[in-house]
Design a protein around this motif. Structure first.
Motif, PDB file in Angstrom:
ATOM      1  N   ALA A   1      18.487  62.473  92.800  1.00 50.40           N
ATOM      2  CA  ALA A   1      18.376  63.184  91.525  1.00 50.40           C
ATOM      3  C   ALA A   1      17.436  64.384  91.662  1.00 50.40           C
ATOM      4  O   ALA A   1      17.700  65.452  91.103  1.00 50.40           O
ATOM      5  CB  ALA A   1      17.891  62.241  90.427  1.00 50.40           C
ATOM      6  N   GLN A   2      16.359  64.202  92.416  1.00 49.52           N
ATOM      7  CA  GLN A   2      15.423  65.306  92.637  1.00 49.52           C
ATOM      8  C   GLN A   2      16.092  66.414  93.465  1.00 49.52           C
ATOM      9  O   GLN A   2      15.921  67.597  93.171  1.00 49.52           O
ATOM     10  CB  GLN A   2      14.154  64.816  93.352  1.00 49.52           C
ATOM     11  CG  GLN A   2      13.121  65.905  93.570  1.00 49.52           C
ATOM     12  CD  GLN A   2      12.606  66.512  92.273  1.00 49.52           C
ATOM     13  OE1 GLN A   2      12.451  65.819  91.270  1.00 49.52           O
ATOM     14  NE2 GLN A   2      12.356  67.808  92.284  1.00 49.52           N
TER      15      GLN A   2
ATOM     16  N   LYS B   1      19.249  67.130  93.536  1.00 41.15           N
ATOM     17  CA  LYS B   1      20.182  67.789  92.621  1.00 41.15           C
ATOM     18  C   LYS B   1      19.446  68.793  91.735  1.00 41.15           C
ATOM     19  O   LYS B   1      19.879  69.935  91.585  1.00 41.15           O
ATOM     20  CB  LYS B   1      20.891  66.743  91.754  1.00 41.15           C
ATOM     21  CG  LYS B   1      21.811  67.340  90.720  1.00 41.15           C
ATOM     22  CD  LYS B   1      22.434  66.273  89.839  1.00 41.15           C
ATOM     23  CE  LYS B   1      23.290  66.942  88.772  1.00 41.15           C
ATOM     24  NZ  LYS B   1      23.832  65.990  87.815  1.00 41.15           N
ATOM     25  N   THR B   2      18.319  68.374  91.179  1.00 38.34           N
ATOM     26  CA  THR B   2      17.524  69.258  90.329  1.00 38.34           C
ATOM     27  C   THR B   2      17.048  70.478  91.105  1.00 38.34           C
ATOM     28  O   THR B   2      17.093  71.607  90.601  1.00 38.34           O
ATOM     29  CB  THR B   2      16.321  68.490  89.738  1.00 38.34           C
ATOM     30  OG1 THR B   2      16.824  67.414  88.944  1.00 38.34           O
ATOM     31  CG2 THR B   2      15.436  69.383  88.903  1.00 38.34           C
ATOM     32  N   GLU B   3      16.595  70.260  92.339  1.00 36.88           N
ATOM     33  CA  GLU B   3      16.120  71.373  93.172  1.00 36.88           C
ATOM     34  C   GLU B   3      17.246  72.377  93.440  1.00 36.88           C
ATOM     35  O   GLU B   3      17.044  73.585  93.353  1.00 36.88           O
ATOM     36  CB  GLU B   3      15.553  70.854  94.491  1.00 36.88           C
ATOM     37  CG  GLU B   3      14.312  69.994  94.352  1.00 36.88           C
ATOM     38  CD  GLU B   3      13.065  70.751  93.927  1.00 36.88           C
ATOM     39  OE1 GLU B   3      13.019  71.995  94.088  1.00 36.88           O
ATOM     40  OE2 GLU B   3      12.133  70.108  93.429  1.00 36.88           O
TER      41      GLU B   3
ATOM     42  N   GLU C   1      19.974  72.847  91.628  1.00 35.34           N
ATOM     43  CA  GLU C   1      20.309  73.515  90.367  1.00 35.34           C
ATOM     44  C   GLU C   1      19.306  74.624  90.049  1.00 35.34           C
ATOM     45  O   GLU C   1      19.696  75.697  89.579  1.00 35.34           O
ATOM     46  CB  GLU C   1      20.371  72.499  89.226  1.00 35.34           C
ATOM     47  CG  GLU C   1      21.569  71.577  89.327  1.00 35.34           C
ATOM     48  CD  GLU C   1      21.554  70.427  88.330  1.00 35.34           C
ATOM     49  OE1 GLU C   1      22.646  69.886  88.077  1.00 35.34           O
ATOM     50  OE2 GLU C   1      20.465  70.055  87.822  1.00 35.34           O
ATOM     51  N   THR C   2      18.054  74.384  90.346  1.00 33.58           N
ATOM     52  CA  THR C   2      17.028  75.405  90.130  1.00 33.58           C
ATOM     53  C   THR C   2      17.257  76.605  91.033  1.00 33.58           C
ATOM     54  O   THR C   2      17.161  77.755  90.583  1.00 33.58           O
ATOM     55  CB  THR C   2      15.622  74.807  90.369  1.00 33.58           C
ATOM     56  OG1 THR C   2      15.415  73.745  89.429  1.00 33.58           O
ATOM     57  CG2 THR C   2      14.531  75.847  90.218  1.00 33.58           C
TER      58      THR C   2
ATOM     59  N   LYS D   1      26.147  68.986  92.072  1.00 32.21           N
ATOM     60  CA  LYS D   1      26.832  68.001  91.231  1.00 32.21           C
ATOM     61  C   LYS D   1      27.802  67.107  92.007  1.00 32.21           C
ATOM     62  O   LYS D   1      28.401  66.206  91.429  1.00 32.21           O
ATOM     63  CB  LYS D   1      27.611  68.731  90.138  1.00 32.21           C
ATOM     64  CG  LYS D   1      26.726  69.482  89.181  1.00 32.21           C
ATOM     65  CD  LYS D   1      27.538  70.312  88.224  1.00 32.21           C
ATOM     66  CE  LYS D   1      26.600  71.139  87.371  1.00 32.21           C
ATOM     67  NZ  LYS D   1      27.190  72.356  86.880  1.00 32.21           N
TER      68      LYS D   1
END
Length: 171
Positions: free
Chosen positions: A96-97, A99-101, A103-104, A137
């Protein structure tokens, strides 16, 4: 030869992908046709010179790639370590981290390139950002990474798609 290089450190492993706008793609160049029409004598309008702005925007995009990918690499490294340790819950948190990275990074590339004067750079930045966001994603991408050994092909393929749109302009 112009090159765009992306490096990601994941679990102590340095992965790189490079794209070059100057390398041949294997297609033969069309042969010159002696009977082709003579070039027009009308003066061509000069294309706008975006070079200074393009250099600035590309430097900003590269800075995002060079600095913000560190968080992604660290998260992927944690995900692998936790998968190998059979710590499923922790592996999912690390995924999840990651993925967040990603996306950023995609948002920052999209934002940086959107300010470019050259519409081709705007489009290339959007395409690169879209490719990164799609990877972020993609559950199959994370599922395919089970060990340090498995990351080589999986991440390499994705990284090429991330930088390829920008290579002809920022390379």
């Amino acid at each position: 030869m112009r090159r765009l290089l992306l490096a990601v450190v994941a679990g102590g492993l340095l992965m790189t992908a490079a794209c070059s706008a100057d390398e041949p793609d294997g297609a033969a160049a069309p042969a010159a046709n002696a009977t082709s029409a003579a070039p027009s004598t009308a003066p061509a309008s000069a294309a706008p010179d975006f070079s200074a702005d393009t250099e600035k925007v590309c430097a900003g995009v590269m800075k995002v790639i060079e600095t913000d990918m560190d968080g992604f690499g660290a998260a992927i490294g944690k995900m692998i370590a936790n998968k190998e340790a059979k710590a499923t819950a922790e592996a999912k948190k690390a995924q999840a981290q990651a993925k967040t990275e990603l996306e950023t990074v995609a948002k920052k590339i999209r934002s940086s390139s959107a300010k470019a004067q050259d519409p081709e750079l705007v489009a290339a930045g959007k395409e690169a950002a879209d490719n990164i966001a799609a990877t972020a994603k993609d559950a199959k991408f994370y599922n395919d990474i089970k060990s340090v050994e498995s990351i080589n092909g999986t991440l390499q393929e994705e990284m090429v798609s991330w930088v390829e749109p920008l290579a002809p302009i920022c390379g």
